[in-house]
Enzyme design. Structure first.
Site, PDB file in Angstrom:
ATOM      1  N   LYS A 116      66.284   4.666   6.587  1.00 20.58           N
ATOM      2  CA  LYS A 116      66.096   6.164   6.426  1.00 20.58           C
ATOM      3  C   LYS A 116      65.478   6.692   4.984  1.00 20.58           C
ATOM      4  CE  LYS A 116      68.072   6.552  10.480  1.00 20.58           C
ATOM      5  NZ  LYS A 116      68.024   5.456  10.803  1.00 20.58           N
ATOM      6  N   GLY A 164      73.861   7.875  13.465  1.00 18.18           N
ATOM      7  CA  GLY A 164      75.055   8.252  14.344  1.00 18.18           C
ATOM      8  C   GLY A 164      76.103   8.697  13.247  1.00 18.18           C
ATOM      9  N   GLU A 200      71.484  13.930  -0.413  1.00 15.27           N
ATOM     10  CA  GLU A 200      70.705  15.319  -0.016  1.00 15.27           C
ATOM     11  C   GLU A 200      71.600  16.661  -0.220  1.00 15.27           C
ATOM     12  OE1 GLU A 200      69.494  14.868   3.971  1.00 15.27           O
ATOM     13  OE2 GLU A 200      67.894  13.718   3.699  1.00 15.27           O
ATOM     14  N   GLU A 275      62.997  14.046  14.537  1.00 19.57           N
ATOM     15  CA  GLU A 275      64.244  14.947  14.426  1.00 19.57           C
ATOM     16  C   GLU A 275      64.315  15.686  13.307  1.00 19.57           C
ATOM     17  OE1 GLU A 275      67.711  11.772  16.162  1.00 19.57           O
ATOM     18  OE2 GLU A 275      68.136  12.501  14.230  1.00 19.57           O
ATOM     19  N   ASN A 290      62.911   8.766  15.853  1.00 18.94           N
ATOM     20  CA  ASN A 290      63.384   7.587  16.641  1.00 18.94           C
ATOM     21  C   ASN A 290      62.172   7.073  17.454  1.00 18.94           C
ATOM     22  OD1 ASN A 290      66.160   8.289  16.522  1.00 18.94           O
ATOM     23  ND2 ASN A 290      65.786  10.360  17.532  1.00 18.94           N
ATOM     24  N   ARG A 292      61.907   5.301  20.237  1.00 22.54           N
ATOM     25  CA  ARG A 292      62.340   4.776  21.639  1.00 22.54           C
ATOM     26  C   ARG A 292      62.352   6.239  22.472  1.00 22.54           C
ATOM     27  NH1 ARG A 292      67.251   6.218  19.071  1.00 22.54           N
ATOM     28  NH2 ARG A 292      68.230   7.951  19.976  1.00 22.54           N
ATOM     29  N   VAL A 295      67.518   9.667  25.926  1.00 22.44           N
ATOM     30  CA  VAL A 295      68.384   9.894  27.250  1.00 22.44           C
ATOM     31  C   VAL A 295      67.822  11.199  27.387  1.00 22.44           C
ATOM     32  CG1 VAL A 295      70.729  10.614  27.826  1.00 22.44           C
ATOM     33  CG2 VAL A 295      70.461   8.752  26.208  1.00 22.44           C
TER      34      VAL A 295
HETATM   35  C1  MV4 Z   1      72.545  16.487   7.270  1.00 23.31           C
HETATM   36  C2  MV4 Z   1      73.587  17.535   7.718  1.00 23.31           C
HETATM   37  C3  MV4 Z   1      73.621  18.622   6.910  1.00 23.31           C
HETATM   38  N1  MV4 Z   1      72.742  18.385   5.728  1.00 23.31           N
HETATM   39  N2  MV4 Z   1      71.885  16.293   6.448  1.00 23.31           N
HETATM   40  C4  MV4 Z   1      74.093  13.752  11.179  1.00 23.31           C
HETATM   41  C5  MV4 Z   1      73.705  12.545  11.827  1.00 23.31           C
HETATM   42  C6  MV4 Z   1      72.534  11.913  10.687  1.00 23.31           C
HETATM   43  N3  MV4 Z   1      71.276  11.788  11.519  1.00 23.31           N
HETATM   44  C7  MV4 Z   1      72.252  13.185   9.877  1.00 23.31           C
HETATM   45  N4  MV4 Z   1      73.267  13.999  10.108  1.00 23.31           N
HETATM   46  C8  MV4 Z   1      73.297  15.327   9.280  1.00 23.31           C
HETATM   47  N5  MV4 Z   1      72.613  15.450   8.230  1.00 23.31           N
HETATM   48  C9  MV4 Z   1      72.005  17.313   5.263  1.00 23.31           C
HETATM   49  N6  MV4 Z   1      71.083  17.222   4.460  1.00 23.31           N
HETATM   50  C10 MV4 Z   1      74.287  17.466   8.865  1.00 23.31           C
HETATM   51  C11 MV4 Z   1      74.166  16.471   9.696  1.00 23.31           C
HETATM   52  C12 MV4 Z   1      75.115  16.568  11.015  1.00 23.31           C
HETATM   53  C13 MV4 Z   1      74.546  16.498  11.988  1.00 23.31           C
HETATM   54  C14 MV4 Z   1      73.095  16.666  12.451  1.00 23.31           C
HETATM   55  C15 MV4 Z   1      72.430  16.587  13.483  1.00 23.31           C
HETATM   56  C16 MV4 Z   1      73.504  16.962  14.716  1.00 23.31           C
HETATM   57  C17 MV4 Z   1      74.853  16.671  14.682  1.00 23.31           C
HETATM   58  C18 MV4 Z   1      75.134  16.802  13.355  1.00 23.31           C
HETATM   59  C19 MV4 Z   1      76.733  16.746  12.907  1.00 23.31           C
HETATM   60  C20 MV4 Z   1      77.115  16.533  11.975  1.00 23.31           C
HETATM   61  C21 MV4 Z   1      76.202  16.441  10.768  1.00 23.31           C
END
Ligand code: MV4
Length: 447
Positions: A116, A164, A200, A275, A290, A292, A295
């Site tokens: 990442k 995840g 971040e 995303e 992603n 792939r 879903v």
């Molecule tokens: C974040 C965030 C807030 N600020 N990054 C969750 C999974 C991972 N792929 C990245 N995620 C997040 N990154 C920053 N700088 C909040 C999340 C996050 C989230 C993101 C997408 C969908 C659901 C989530 C649930 C909790 C936290």
């Protein structure tokens, strides 16, 4: 074009791929574990090979057994679906080395996007908006402390091998940084064998909006608009929809262009998803890519009117992309139906489906591998069906979803249908007023 595709997956997605292959005149090979003998993907494929016992590690994740199945059936390509080996660089590489076309990303692409921190560095270089944070990996705790001060709390620590939500910690003040740093590193070391961390600024109450993209081997790329995946629980999506109720024409255009820029920067080949997190000011930031089919690809298919599996196969066979951007003309919503008890913390509920009735009619799509008498094995993902409604407007798609959920009978096991019934009635959901925090405060009522 391919002569025969082996589907290295199970359940609804295996069936989904088989259906498109049939329409394209391509022969199909199913693989299955002993727990999946009675599954529809086995019955509907032209050939089926048993690859091992129920345990995923000895069947759907066993690269040697899947390659052997390709060899005995003479398959010239593999479709990995989602999950399992779909983003496994080693599998992609072994397929390539054995002269089998992997219908997915190259090993280099999977590795580059799977890390990442380096994926983010690539996107910064390409000019895709990213969340302010550390320059690459954090060297040590002192570096983390210094960086957090510069970024200003709250911050989020992320595992570079993560995804995840594993190895991720939100930190609100310096007092809590050391413990978060240690536990996040420990967790990611245990989960991924890699404890590299980056940092971040923490975006509060964001929306998760992703852009479907496609690229060809000649360097062309396009986007197929967004999906809103904010309704999720513990990083498991529950409902997806497109268009996003938060979207504007201007934002879609900007995010689409950014996603295409991301795809072109890495010479992306095949279908993929970029995303983004979108904050309350509609500023958006790259999160991950992603490599792939997902879903939730179904809702994009419905509003753009493209078979994405067909496009994926055509791109893998070397076809060109002609369009640039595709915009939705309809509204689609998908409810993931899981064999889980929503009244019991979404605890898995495998077992026999004693009675089954599917909704139907205009604007309804169901992607599932289950039927009356089917036994849901306890070994795999609990998603058993995807219910999708399509209509002219969001309101109509929701109304149709309520009608369809009301007609959907799955007896013998607990499912998430009652949760979806309640969600469709929720005032905030109906207004499109939700973020990724929505499920934290959503109270599931007894029915
Ligand atoms: C974040 C965030 C807030 N600020 N990054 C969750 C999974 C991972 N792929 C990245 N995620 C997040 N990154 C920053 N700088 C909040 C999340 C996050 C989230 C993101 C997408 C969908 C659901 C989530 C649930 C909790 C936290």
């Amino acid at each position: 074009m391919f002569d025969k595709i082996l589907i290295a997956n199970r359940g609804e997605i295996a069936l989904r791929v088989i259906r498109t292959c049939k329409e394209m005149g391509i022969k199909t090979v199913a693989v299955y574990s002993t727990a999946d003998r009675e599954s529809l993907h086995v019955r509907f494929a032209d050939e089926a090979v048993c690859i091992g016992p129920p345990s995923s590690s000895e069947s759907y994740l066993d690269i040697a057994r899947i390659i052997a199945a390709c060899e005995i059936t003479n398959a010239d390509a593999v479709h990995p679906g989602y999950g399992f080996l779909s983003e496994n660089a080693n599998f992609s590489r072994v397929c390539e080395e054995n002269g089998i076309k992997f219908i997915g990303a190259s090993p280099e692409m999977i590795e580059g996007m799977g890390d990442k921190s380096s994926a983010k560095a690539t996107m910064i270089k390409a000019g895709v908006p990213c969340i302010p944070g550390s320059k690459g990996l954090l060297k040590d705790f002192e570096d983390a402390k210094k960086t957090a001060k510069e970024i200003v709390y709250p911050i989020i620590l992320k595992a570079t091998a993560g995804g995840g939500g594993k190895g991720m910690r939100v930190v609100w003040s310096e007092d809590d940084l050391e413990e978060a740093w240690n536990s996040a590193r420990q967790e990611s070391k245990a989960a991924f064998g890699n404890d590299g961390m980056y940092m971040e600024k923490f975006i509060e109450e964001p929306r998760h909006i992703e852009i479907q993209i496609a690229g060809d081997r000649y360097g062309n790329a396009c986007h197929l608009s967004e999906r809103d995946c904010s309704i999720q629980r513990r990083h498991q999506k529950l409902v997806e929809e497109t268009p996003s109720p938060f979207m504007t024409t201007r934002l879609r255009s900007k995010m689409g262009k950014a996603a295409v820029k991301a795809a072109k920067a890495v010479n992306y080949e095949g279908v993929g998803t970029v995303e983004f997190l979108v904050d309350k000011n509609r500023d958006f930031y790259f999160m991950e890519m992603n490599t792939r089919i997902q879903v939730e690809h179904t809702i994009t298919e419905e509003v753009i009117n493209y078979d994405l599996i067909k496009e994926q196969i055509k791109l893998a066979a070397g076809e060109k992309i002609t369009g640039k951007e595709y915009f939705p003309t309809m509204h689609a919503i998908q409810c993931r139906i899981n064999a889980e008890d929503p009244l019991n913390d979404f605890r898995p509920s495998p077992g026999k489906i004693t009675d089954y009735h599917e909704p139907g009619g205009h604007g309804i799509r169901i992607d599932t591998h289950v039927y009356a008498g089917y036994v849901i094995p306890p070994y795999y993902d609990s998603m058993i069906s995807k219910l999708i409604t399509v209509a002219q407007t969001r309101e109509e798609a929701i109304t149709k979803m309520e009608r369809a959920l009301d007609e959907y009978f799955i007896e013998g096991i607990k499912t998430t249908i009652p949760f979806h019934v309640q969600l469709m009635k929720d005032e905030k959901f109906r207004k499109g007023d939700f973020t990724t925090k929505f499920m934290e405060t959503f109270e599931i009522k007894k029915y």
